[in-house]
Enzyme design. Sequence first.
Site, PDB file in Angstrom:
ATOM      1  N   GLU A 131      -8.426   2.867  -4.738  1.00 41.56           N
ATOM      2  CA  GLU A 131      -7.027   2.784  -5.172  1.00 41.56           C
ATOM      3  C   GLU A 131      -6.224   1.635  -4.551  1.00 41.56           C
ATOM      4  OE1 GLU A 131      -8.326   5.243  -3.153  1.00 41.56           O
ATOM      5  OE2 GLU A 131      -6.891   5.880  -1.640  1.00 41.56           O
ATOM      6  N   ASN A 132      -6.838   0.502  -4.217  1.00 42.48           N
ATOM      7  CA  ASN A 132      -6.101  -0.633  -3.636  1.00 42.48           C
ATOM      8  C   ASN A 132      -4.790  -0.856  -4.385  1.00 42.48           C
ATOM      9  OD1 ASN A 132      -8.660  -1.246  -2.302  1.00 42.48           O
ATOM     10  ND2 ASN A 132      -9.273  -1.901  -4.351  1.00 42.48           N
ATOM     11  N   HIS A 134      -7.108   9.645 -11.167  1.00 42.50           N
ATOM     12  CA  HIS A 134      -7.120   9.848  -9.722  1.00 42.50           C
ATOM     13  C   HIS A 134      -6.631   8.594  -8.982  1.00 42.50           C
ATOM     14  CE1 HIS A 134      -8.784  11.625  -5.968  1.00 42.50           C
ATOM     15  NE2 HIS A 134      -8.932  10.346  -5.641  1.00 42.50           N
ATOM     16  N   GLU A 135      -7.205   7.452  -9.307  1.00 37.08           N
ATOM     17  CA  GLU A 135      -6.825   6.240  -8.565  1.00 37.08           C
ATOM     18  C   GLU A 135      -5.372   5.870  -8.861  1.00 37.08           C
ATOM     19  OE1 GLU A 135      -8.917   5.730  -6.386  1.00 37.08           O
ATOM     20  OE2 GLU A 135     -10.611   6.716  -7.342  1.00 37.08           O
ATOM     21  N   HIS A 149      -3.011   8.010  -6.873  1.00 38.18           N
ATOM     22  CA  HIS A 149      -2.943   7.611  -5.458  1.00 38.18           C
ATOM     23  C   HIS A 149      -1.777   6.653  -5.207  1.00 38.18           C
ATOM     24  CE1 HIS A 149      -6.131   9.321  -3.105  1.00 38.18           C
ATOM     25  NE2 HIS A 149      -7.126   8.809  -3.780  1.00 38.18           N
TER      26      HIS A 149
HETATM   27  N1  B3K Z   1     -10.203   6.445  -1.575  1.00 39.06           N
HETATM   28  C1  B3K Z   1     -11.464   6.092  -2.161  1.00 39.06           C
HETATM   29  C2  B3K Z   1     -12.631   6.499  -1.355  1.00 39.06           C
HETATM   30  C3  B3K Z   1     -13.044   5.546  -0.344  1.00 39.06           C
HETATM   31  C4  B3K Z   1     -14.325   5.970   0.285  1.00 39.06           C
HETATM   32  C5  B3K Z   1     -14.667   5.107   1.400  1.00 39.06           C
HETATM   33  N2  B3K Z   1     -15.894   5.475   2.008  1.00 39.06           N
HETATM   34  C6  B3K Z   1     -11.620   6.632  -3.531  1.00 39.06           C
HETATM   35  C7  B3K Z   1     -10.793   7.798  -3.861  1.00 39.06           C
HETATM   36  O1  B3K Z   1     -10.917   8.869  -3.344  1.00 39.06           O
HETATM   37  O2  B3K Z   1      -9.922   7.644  -4.659  1.00 39.06           O
HETATM   38 ZN    ZN Z   2      -9.021   9.560  -3.838  1.00 36.28          ZN
END
Ligand code: B3K
Ligand code: ZN
Length: 895
Positions: A267-268, A300-301, A304
């Site tokens: 989710e950058n 989901h992303e 976030h």
């Molecule tokens: N936040 C990332 C997961 C990163 C895992 C790093 N080992 C994807 C997610 O849950 O949206």
């Molecule tokens: Zn996540």
Amino acid sequence: MRTETAPTITRLDYKPYPYRLPAVELLFDLDPAQTTVRATLQFERAGSQGDALILNGEDLELLSLVLDGKPLSSDEYELADSTLTLYPEQARFTLEITSLCRPADNSSLMGLYVSGDQLFTQCEAEGFRRITWFPDRPDVMARYRVHLRADKKRYPLLLSNGNLVAQQDLSEGRHEAIWEDPHLKPSYLFALVAGDFECREHTLTTRSGRSALLQVYSDRGSGAKTAWALDCLARSVRWDEQRFGLALDLDRFMVVAARDFNMGAMENKGLNIFNSAYVLADKDTATDAAYRAIEAVIGHEYFHNWTGNRVTCRDWFQLSLKEGLTVFRDQEFSADMLAQGLEGTEAVSARAVKRIDDVTTLRIAQFPEDAGPMAHPIRPESYQEIGNFYTATVYEKGAEVVRMQHTLLGEAGFRAGLDEYFRRHDGQAVTCDDFVSAMESVYSQRNPGKDLQVFRRWYNQAGTPRVTVTLSWNQATQTCSITLRQRCAPAGIEKLQDPPVAKPPLHIPFALGLLGRDGRSLALSHEGKSAETVLLELTEAQQTWTFENIPEAPVPSLLRNFSAPVMVEFDRPDADLALLAQHDTDPFARWEAGRELASRQLLKMVSAGASQSTVDPLFIDTWRSLLQDDNITDAYKARVLSLPSEKELLEKTEPLDPLGAVRACRELRGALGKQLAPLWQKTYQSTLAQAGSEYSPDPVSAGKRALKNLALSYLMAGGAEFGRLAREQYYGAGNMTDRMGALSALMHYSAESERAAALEHFYQQWQQDPLVMDKWFSLQATAPDATVETMRSLMLHPAFSLRNPNRARALIFQFCMNNLQGIHNVQGYDFWADQVLALNSLNPEVAARLARAFDNWARFAEPQRSGMRAALEQVQQHPELSRNVAEIISKALKI
Ligand code: B3K
Ligand code: ZN
């Protein structure tokens, strides 16, 4: 690689970072062989004078260090294996660090790495330290300005977070793009992408009237497959506005598909990077399940952006703060999408399909975790490698803990709680406690005198609680009393503690209904209201509730909609389960009753041994009546008529009996297929006839395909005479769902020559498409007759590569984790050890996932138990185990 034991990091040792970092400027000279990064960091002291400034770094070559314009000599800082320490005297200062990293050599896919001819980053949790020296922790939030320089031909597109503020050509065929992210963010949300891509875009006007550009980037040649992902993204933006009042805060939101990616997506801020499996879809290459998975991951992303990015985690122990909450939100999004356009009971049953799938995942992935050596609370107390804690517990159980708060507060109360959470914490890095406090402020207001103090224990305690139910009906008073008792056994390494850990009671919302003997719902009076479902709040070890005006001994419908992540124990006859399976108005509990009936039947078959078992006519009659029920939707029917998977059944055997589970599932599928063949045929033909000529991934059409493919698999299980149907469907299929449905039925039930011909046809057709080739490998890895030899020869196939995580997962993970028959023998265990070690040196994060396949070795009988233990020991003895794998193996062997 490390050989020494990695230190354990403990939640209660958290200390704030002694410096603030308001601004970061990064200049990348991108080159796959060696990329130079110049980081200009403006620090302000937040702690006391003399506090050390400790920066993290891994696999970096330090080229220069300049403090306020003055180059530092090596005696002015301490450079250790993974830290760079300075003792600045100034309260404010600028540090300029120039370092070098090698993307092409980076097979871990953490930090900056090469995939095909493109460059990507992955920074969560601790990948940014592989890009530059930095305070790589989520509570240090900064504003980033990023210059990307690269060869223009090879990398025509240069992306980073936020807004593109300038672009220019440089000498020697290079060019530069400058990006500025207006939002403060921790380093784990940094991203850059460089390469040649196709782009599909859409301009959307947000509810507040702002226009935002949504873009999906993918490899050249795959742009025709991004329409669904872009559509999902636009629906995600709308849904978050409507359901939670959360608006997109960026002018530009980009999604980029990567062929090599360790997990699902990331989710950058403003630049989500995705595993291509969760972006690319068209009817010929993606199944209905893949379409829904793309919707869930895109959602989901995107979600976030608020729950994770705007409000982030103070430290990695708080991971469930963003993950549990965001999984809950994506589950709700998917459920709402399934129910879109439907009303009343149809909408309820459409949403239940999603709930059933989510609970099934929880039971297959999280319950075993909670019973094994890696058991941990959703907010872990300690870790050696945080990468090992992106678990089903943090994610899926975390989502259940958020869902329980939603259940306790109600939809409006939860929304008010979430509003309060953002009002208090927007722009901050916070804790799980802060989240519950915001929810509690609303809960206490609506339930005077009550709080969520007991509820908070869900964040501290590992293990799946068991709730035992007793019911008594009093004919004279026409009352029914229900007693609930809860207990939670020691989990994981807690089992080794003497005296045993104390586990105080949890706050468990328990939804209950009662049915009459004729299947009608009985009205329940509770807290001054009369309803079909009541929510009991169990907060003590044992509590009793009494309901009045209950005219007959009722059949209870327990834990409706799976209102808490617990196991329910209630002694009841099969006939009551059959009644619930046919009449319960709660579609989840109705499915659950059928499931329980099927599990009982399967367990009888496991203990009866090979071909000794008969199938109870009550079970067949229940399945028959469900199959004939015209009042339930196809998608739901496909769920209620499916049997528990081998892995689900395995979890119920004691000691774990993989071969017994495989055999029983096969026998029961065969018996159901045979005994109900005319009905399966009718179902197959009528769903076939209803299918439109055009493929559409909508839930109603997908439900029909699910039911049709289920009917086909039962028919095939019941007798070879239906092979013709599967062949016709396979060779004539107009979409991948039907093609895969038929091919997997053929793989399980047809003769060797038939399977080989179909696989060869599939290969010829799809060898150019990596995601479809993953399916080709998976089908063979999970085929009933697959052996280690099959695996070893497939690994020699030119299309196989251990470096591509999707390919490794398709073949090796599928075999080791989902082919119970193939893996549970000495050769299987050796194969697993070899692959864990091979991955260990390439990609520790992926290796550690595979290492978890034998977590529960101690629950098996001999000879499997000793076989797995020996394989674990073999891995442990390897001299260069990564921290990731070492933690998993040492925990597994401690039990
Ligand atoms: N936040 C990332 C997961 C990163 C895992 C790093 N080992 C994807 C997610 O849950 O949206
Ligand atoms: Zn996540």
